[in-house]
Design a protein around this motif. Structure first.
Motif, PDB file in Angstrom:
ATOM      1  N   UNK A 208       0.817  -1.216   0.000  1.00  0.00           N
ATOM      2  CA  UNK A 208       0.000   0.000   0.000  1.00  0.00           C
ATOM      3  C   UNK A 208       0.848   1.263   0.000  1.00  0.00           C
ATOM      4  N   UNK A 209       2.172   1.092   0.023  1.00  0.00           N
ATOM      5  CA  UNK A 209       3.063   2.243  -0.014  1.00  0.00           C
ATOM      6  C   UNK A 209       3.457   2.790   1.338  1.00  0.00           C
ATOM      7  N   UNK A 210       3.167   2.056   2.399  1.00  0.00           N
ATOM      8  CA  UNK A 210       3.529   2.516   3.741  1.00  0.00           C
ATOM      9  C   UNK A 210       5.044   2.470   3.926  1.00  0.00           C
ATOM     10  N   UNK A 211       5.576   3.390   4.717  1.00  0.00           N
ATOM     11  CA  UNK A 211       6.998   3.431   5.000  1.00  0.00           C
ATOM     12  C   UNK A 211       7.398   2.236   5.858  1.00  0.00           C
ATOM     13  N   UNK A 212       8.621   1.740   5.642  1.00  0.00           N
ATOM     14  CA  UNK A 212       9.069   0.551   6.358  1.00  0.00           C
ATOM     15  C   UNK A 212       9.045   0.767   7.859  1.00  0.00           C
ATOM     16  N   UNK A 213       9.499   1.944   8.309  1.00  0.00           N
ATOM     17  CA  UNK A 213       9.535   2.178   9.753  1.00  0.00           C
ATOM     18  C   UNK A 213       8.134   2.206  10.354  1.00  0.00           C
ATOM     19  N   UNK A 214       7.157   2.693   9.604  1.00  0.00           N
ATOM     20  CA  UNK A 214       5.782   2.713  10.104  1.00  0.00           C
ATOM     21  C   UNK A 214       5.197   1.299  10.139  1.00  0.00           C
ATOM     22  N   UNK A 215       5.504   0.522   9.121  1.00  0.00           N
ATOM     23  CA  UNK A 215       5.031  -0.865   9.080  1.00  0.00           C
ATOM     24  C   UNK A 215       5.605  -1.646  10.253  1.00  0.00           C
TER      25      UNK A 215
ATOM     26  N   UNK B   8       6.457  -0.693  13.243  1.00  0.00           N
ATOM     27  CA  UNK B   8       5.752  -0.398  14.486  1.00  0.00           C
ATOM     28  C   UNK B   8       4.352  -0.988  14.483  1.00  0.00           C
ATOM     29  N   UNK B   9       3.667  -0.941  13.346  1.00  0.00           N
ATOM     30  CA  UNK B   9       2.280  -1.399  13.289  1.00  0.00           C
ATOM     31  C   UNK B   9       2.166  -2.910  13.491  1.00  0.00           C
ATOM     32  N   UNK B  10       3.177  -3.654  13.058  1.00  0.00           N
ATOM     33  CA  UNK B  10       3.091  -5.112  13.196  1.00  0.00           C
ATOM     34  C   UNK B  10       3.839  -5.629  14.419  1.00  0.00           C
ATOM     35  N   UNK B  11       4.226  -4.716  15.329  1.00  0.00           N
ATOM     36  CA  UNK B  11       4.692  -5.166  16.627  1.00  0.00           C
ATOM     37  C   UNK B  11       6.182  -5.186  16.874  1.00  0.00           C
ATOM     38  N   UNK B  12       6.960  -4.493  16.030  1.00  0.00           N
ATOM     39  CA  UNK B  12       8.409  -4.468  16.243  1.00  0.00           C
ATOM     40  C   UNK B  12       8.841  -3.107  16.776  1.00  0.00           C
ATOM     41  N   UNK B  13       9.759  -3.126  17.734  1.00  0.00           N
ATOM     42  CA  UNK B  13      10.169  -1.896  18.399  1.00  0.00           C
ATOM     43  C   UNK B  13      11.050  -1.020  17.522  1.00  0.00           C
ATOM     44  N   UNK B  14      11.681  -1.604  16.509  1.00  0.00           N
ATOM     45  CA  UNK B  14      12.578  -0.831  15.656  1.00  0.00           C
ATOM     46  C   UNK B  14      12.557  -1.379  14.240  1.00  0.00           C
TER      47      UNK B  14
END
Length: 272
Positions: free
Chosen positions: A232-239, A241-247
């Motif tokens: 969907x074009x989401x930024x890697x850093x945003x993805x 966080x959304x799927x549960x990774x701290x970094x």
């Protein structure tokens, strides 16, 4: 008899090949009740176009399975593609297997080494087969679909909830929770509580029935959600966080372990 075999006997699908060879131009496949489609792209490029406007470009040898009635088209643009296509006859569009699958499965052949022998047989029959060729191709496609479902279960591309027996039904609560909220900080204890079990019983029963520990299943659900968000074009850093990774680095390591590629390389190769 194992549960997948029993489920597939109840499922009762059959494949009917209708095209094999070099194709140029475009074609449209309407949604027909009780029918899915299997497309084997031996050489691309070819673009699959869906009713919602999404487009799926295939450059490398790839299998595409539409497990339920779904209108779609394919287009080779100015070039040509080598294809094998089959209709998949279904006993109905509300079965447990169908409901557990995504709208389509896209699997590059390079990621399917266990199917290499079967694919070689299929290619050889398509090119050199004699009398009874269509029957042989249909049966080989049947086996290919079983292999695809086996692969989809192993890689958590489909929900294993369809294989739960009455005594295992409580596990569906944990599986649904991980699928619907993959970014949540799930623990064995919190999942066991959802299922009304002790931690040890839940962990033991989940592994025995689903074939992997809860943590591995959760990772698979996180990666599936991440792939959809990346598309969907989401930024890697945003993805991340959304799927549960701290970094982002932690997410990238997990993504690479799951797919063999970094998120950006996966997107660049169109390998979803």
């Amino acid at each position: 008899m194992d549960r997948l075999s029993a489920l597939l006997l109840q499922f009762g699908f059959s494949a009917d090949t209708f095209f094999e060879g070099t194709f140029c131009g475009s074609n449209h496949f309407p949604a027909q009740p009780g029918r899915g489609h299997l497309h084997l792209v031996r050489e691309g490029p070819v673009t699959f176009v869906h009713a919602d406007g999404t487009r799926l470009r295939i450059d490398a040898p790839t299998l595409i399975l539409y497990p339920r009635p779904q209108a779609h088209g394919l287009d080779t643009g100015a070039g040509t593609a080598r294809l094998l296509c089959a209709t998949v006859h279904l006993p109905g569009d509300d079965g447990a297997v169908i409901d557990s699958l995504p709208p389509y499965l896209q699997l590059p052949l390079a990621q399917l080494p266990a199917m290499a022998g079967l694919l070689d047989l299929l290619f050889d029959e398509a090119q050199h087969g004699g009398l009874g060729q269509k029957l042989v191709l249909n049966r080989l496609c049947d086996v290919l679909i079983v292999q695809l479902l086996r692969h989809a279960l192993a890689k958590h591309l489909m929900s294993a909830a369809c294989m739960l027996g009455p005594s295992d039904a409580a596990l569906a609560n944990a599986m649904t929770a991980m699928r619907d909220h993959p970014g949540h900080h799930w623990t064995v204890a919190s999942l066991a509580t959802l299922c009304g079990m002790s931690r040890s019983r839940f962990a033991r029963q989940f592994h025995a029935v689903i074939g992997c520990p809860p943590a591995e299943y959760l990772t698979g659900q996180r990666m599936l959600r991440a792939q959809a968000l990346l598309q969907q074009g989401r930024l890697v850093q945003d993805v991340a966080l959304e799927v549960g990774y701290a970094s982002q680095p932690a997410f990238t390591r997990a993504f690479r372990a799951y797919s063999g590629l970094s998120p950006r390389d996966w997107l660049a190769q169109g390998a979803n």
